[in-house]
Design a protein around this motif. Sequence first.
Motif, PDB file in Angstrom:
ATOM      1  N   ALA A  62      48.547  44.482  45.397  1.00 49.55           N
ATOM      2  CA  ALA A  62      48.333  45.932  45.452  1.00 49.55           C
ATOM      3  C   ALA A  62      48.226  46.569  44.078  1.00 49.55           C
ATOM      4  O   ALA A  62      48.298  47.791  43.956  1.00 49.55           O
ATOM      5  CB  ALA A  62      49.460  46.584  46.252  1.00 49.55           C
ATOM      6  N   GLY A  63      48.070  45.761  43.033  1.00 55.26           N
ATOM      7  CA  GLY A  63      47.926  46.298  41.689  1.00 55.26           C
ATOM      8  C   GLY A  63      49.146  46.024  40.837  1.00 55.26           C
ATOM      9  O   GLY A  63      49.993  45.198  41.175  1.00 55.26           O
ATOM     10  N   GLY A  64      49.243  46.738  39.726  1.00 54.58           N
ATOM     11  CA  GLY A  64      50.382  46.569  38.837  1.00 54.58           C
ATOM     12  C   GLY A  64      51.625  47.275  39.354  1.00 54.58           C
ATOM     13  O   GLY A  64      51.561  48.103  40.272  1.00 54.58           O
ATOM     14  N   ASN A  65      52.754  46.946  38.766  1.00 52.86           N
ATOM     15  CA  ASN A  65      54.038  47.547  39.151  1.00 52.86           C
ATOM     16  C   ASN A  65      54.168  48.907  38.463  1.00 52.86           C
ATOM     17  O   ASN A  65      54.671  49.016  37.346  1.00 52.86           O
ATOM     18  CB  ASN A  65      55.182  46.616  38.744  1.00 52.86           C
ATOM     19  N   GLY A 106      45.069  42.117  53.543  1.00 52.48           N
ATOM     20  CA  GLY A 106      45.596  43.438  53.214  1.00 52.48           C
ATOM     21  C   GLY A 106      44.838  44.053  52.045  1.00 52.48           C
ATOM     22  O   GLY A 106      43.618  43.972  51.950  1.00 52.48           O
ATOM     23  N   TRP A 107      45.609  44.647  51.124  1.00 53.07           N
ATOM     24  CA  TRP A 107      44.995  45.324  49.983  1.00 53.07           C
ATOM     25  C   TRP A 107      44.783  44.387  48.794  1.00 53.07           C
ATOM     26  O   TRP A 107      45.641  43.558  48.478  1.00 53.07           O
ATOM     27  CB  TRP A 107      45.889  46.467  49.511  1.00 53.07           C
ATOM     28  N   ALA A 108      43.632  44.565  48.157  1.00 55.04           N
ATOM     29  CA  ALA A 108      43.381  44.004  46.828  1.00 55.04           C
ATOM     30  C   ALA A 108      42.995  45.202  45.973  1.00 55.04           C
ATOM     31  O   ALA A 108      41.842  45.630  45.969  1.00 55.04           O
ATOM     32  CB  ALA A 108      42.271  42.973  46.859  1.00 55.04           C
ATOM     33  N   ALA A 109      43.982  45.769  45.304  1.00 51.78           N
ATOM     34  CA  ALA A 109      43.770  47.006  44.552  1.00 51.78           C
ATOM     35  C   ALA A 109      44.090  46.778  43.080  1.00 51.78           C
ATOM     36  O   ALA A 109      44.932  45.943  42.740  1.00 51.78           O
ATOM     37  CB  ALA A 109      44.655  48.127  45.109  1.00 51.78           C
ATOM     38  N   MET A 113      42.060  43.560  42.865  1.00 52.88           N
ATOM     39  CA  MET A 113      40.607  43.563  42.985  1.00 52.88           C
ATOM     40  C   MET A 113      39.981  42.832  41.805  1.00 52.88           C
ATOM     41  O   MET A 113      38.997  42.098  41.968  1.00 52.88           O
ATOM     42  CB  MET A 113      40.087  44.991  43.073  1.00 52.88           C
ATOM     43  N   SER A 114      40.551  43.014  40.621  1.00 56.36           N
ATOM     44  CA  SER A 114      40.039  42.301  39.447  1.00 56.36           C
ATOM     45  C   SER A 114      40.099  40.794  39.664  1.00 56.36           C
ATOM     46  O   SER A 114      39.163  40.063  39.323  1.00 56.36           O
ATOM     47  CB  SER A 114      40.838  42.681  38.197  1.00 56.36           C
ATOM     48  N   ILE A 115      41.194  40.301  40.228  1.00 53.61           N
ATOM     49  CA  ILE A 115      41.339  38.867  40.475  1.00 53.61           C
ATOM     50  C   ILE A 115      40.295  38.379  41.472  1.00 53.61           C
ATOM     51  O   ILE A 115      39.664  37.334  41.280  1.00 53.61           O
ATOM     52  CB  ILE A 115      42.762  38.547  40.971  1.00 53.61           C
ATOM     53  N   VAL A 116      40.102  39.143  42.545  1.00 51.91           N
ATOM     54  CA  VAL A 116      39.130  38.757  43.567  1.00 51.91           C
ATOM     55  C   VAL A 116      37.746  38.552  42.960  1.00 51.91           C
ATOM     56  O   VAL A 116      37.012  37.623  43.328  1.00 51.91           O
ATOM     57  CB  VAL A 116      39.075  39.820  44.681  1.00 51.91           C
ATOM     58  N   LEU A 117      37.393  39.390  42.003  1.00 51.18           N
ATOM     59  CA  LEU A 117      36.067  39.322  41.389  1.00 51.18           C
ATOM     60  C   LEU A 117      35.858  38.054  40.558  1.00 51.18           C
ATOM     61  O   LEU A 117      34.719  37.728  40.207  1.00 51.18           O
ATOM     62  CB  LEU A 117      35.836  40.560  40.518  1.00 51.18           C
ATOM     63  N   HIS A 118      36.933  37.351  40.239  1.00 57.56           N
ATOM     64  CA  HIS A 118      36.818  36.105  39.475  1.00 57.56           C
ATOM     65  C   HIS A 118      36.801  34.868  40.363  1.00 57.56           C
ATOM     66  O   HIS A 118      36.620  33.753  39.865  1.00 57.56           O
ATOM     67  CB  HIS A 118      37.958  35.998  38.461  1.00 57.56           C
ATOM     68  N   ALA A 119      36.988  35.033  41.668  1.00 57.47           N
ATOM     69  CA  ALA A 119      36.974  33.887  42.575  1.00 57.47           C
ATOM     70  C   ALA A 119      35.542  33.451  42.848  1.00 57.47           C
ATOM     71  O   ALA A 119      34.631  34.276  42.933  1.00 57.47           O
ATOM     72  CB  ALA A 119      37.672  34.245  43.887  1.00 57.47           C
ATOM     73  N   ASP A 120      35.345  32.159  42.999  1.00 56.55           N
ATOM     74  CA  ASP A 120      34.033  31.655  43.404  1.00 56.55           C
ATOM     75  C   ASP A 120      33.753  32.011  44.853  1.00 56.55           C
ATOM     76  O   ASP A 120      32.627  32.351  45.219  1.00 56.55           O
ATOM     77  CB  ASP A 120      33.970  30.132  43.227  1.00 56.55           C
ATOM     78  N   ILE A 121      34.773  31.918  45.682  1.00 54.86           N
ATOM     79  CA  ILE A 121      34.666  32.253  47.102  1.00 54.86           C
ATOM     80  C   ILE A 121      35.891  33.066  47.475  1.00 54.86           C
ATOM     81  O   ILE A 121      37.026  32.621  47.248  1.00 54.86           O
ATOM     82  CB  ILE A 121      34.584  30.991  47.987  1.00 54.86           C
ATOM     83  N   ALA A 122      35.687  34.261  48.039  1.00 55.32           N
ATOM     84  CA  ALA A 122      36.796  35.134  48.436  1.00 55.32           C
ATOM     85  C   ALA A 122      36.690  35.418  49.927  1.00 55.32           C
ATOM     86  O   ALA A 122      35.707  36.010  50.381  1.00 55.32           O
ATOM     87  CB  ALA A 122      36.762  36.434  47.638  1.00 55.32           C
ATOM     88  N   LYS A 129      41.097  45.493  52.448  1.00 57.07           N
ATOM     89  CA  LYS A 129      40.548  46.650  51.744  1.00 57.07           C
ATOM     90  C   LYS A 129      40.643  46.418  50.237  1.00 57.07           C
ATOM     91  O   LYS A 129      41.625  45.843  49.760  1.00 57.07           O
ATOM     92  CB  LYS A 129      41.305  47.932  52.107  1.00 57.07           C
ATOM     93  N   LEU A 130      39.637  46.860  49.522  1.00 54.74           N
ATOM     94  CA  LEU A 130      39.631  46.765  48.064  1.00 54.74           C
ATOM     95  C   LEU A 130      39.508  48.158  47.457  1.00 54.74           C
ATOM     96  O   LEU A 130      38.872  49.042  48.039  1.00 54.74           O
ATOM     97  CB  LEU A 130      38.478  45.882  47.579  1.00 54.74           C
ATOM     98  N   ARG A 131      40.121  48.321  46.299  1.00 56.69           N
ATOM     99  CA  ARG A 131      40.082  49.618  45.620  1.00 56.69           C
ATOM    100  C   ARG A 131      40.327  49.404  44.136  1.00 56.69           C
ATOM    101  O   ARG A 131      41.229  48.653  43.749  1.00 56.69           O
ATOM    102  CB  ARG A 131      41.163  50.534  46.200  1.00 56.69           C
TER     103      ARG A 131
END
Length: 262
Positions: A62-65, A106-109, A113-122, A129-131
Amino acid sequence: MTDNPQSHVRVEDGVLRIAVATAEHGTSLSPAGMEQGIAALREAGPEIGAVLLVGEGANFCAGGNVHGFASADDRGAHLLDIANLFHDFIREIAAVDVPVVAAVHGWAAGAGMSIVLHADIALGGPATKLRAAYPSIGFTPDGGMSWTLPRVVGIARAREIILTDAVIGADEAVRTGLLSRLVADGEIQSEALRLARTLAHGPTQAYAGIRRLVSDSMHRSLSEQLDVEAAAISASATSPTGVEGVDAFVEKRRPDWSLGRN
């Protein structure tokens, strides 16, 4: 690497599984996950054929703390330390020679979301949801989002997504290429693990070459890329993986990709 309750990393059937977030602090980015992930990626040998990124808790990440940001004595220094650690992790993910799969529930915020963008397959599910999330706390992006997102959706769309802090649902995420495909919400991690295992036992030398060709293509002209592809496929033909793949095809048998590992 040991599989214990305190570990954010473990190896299972050739797959290096890294938990980027846990239920602690609302499934925010885990510094321990980053540290352990960096070490595991740097130590990874030929026994590792794929990387699986997961979140342990209600969300992928869900992002940073943010509560941690607020309580820091020196917020600027605190964020710089976190960003540098996070970026070391991203660099290792980008540099690894094996496929990277993300199980996005769940959320990739924000950082998630930054991490998801570095995956070869997500892989995601209907409830994923992404934000971008950074503008909501007055921040600019980290984790390479300002670099990866324009390459996935184009510069104009990337600006809109980040500036408006848009919530991107699962179907739109697949249409725009942020997610590869959707599975049932309750099957995201199991399907991602199944996929990672399949990749881990595939032609890993070829996968490494594919990742390099695709990632480096943005910096080359078409003519330059064609030259690099010609050299790469020629090298593949005499590699253990390439020799085994061609021989298996001609002999009408299943290839033994373990012959291509050292």
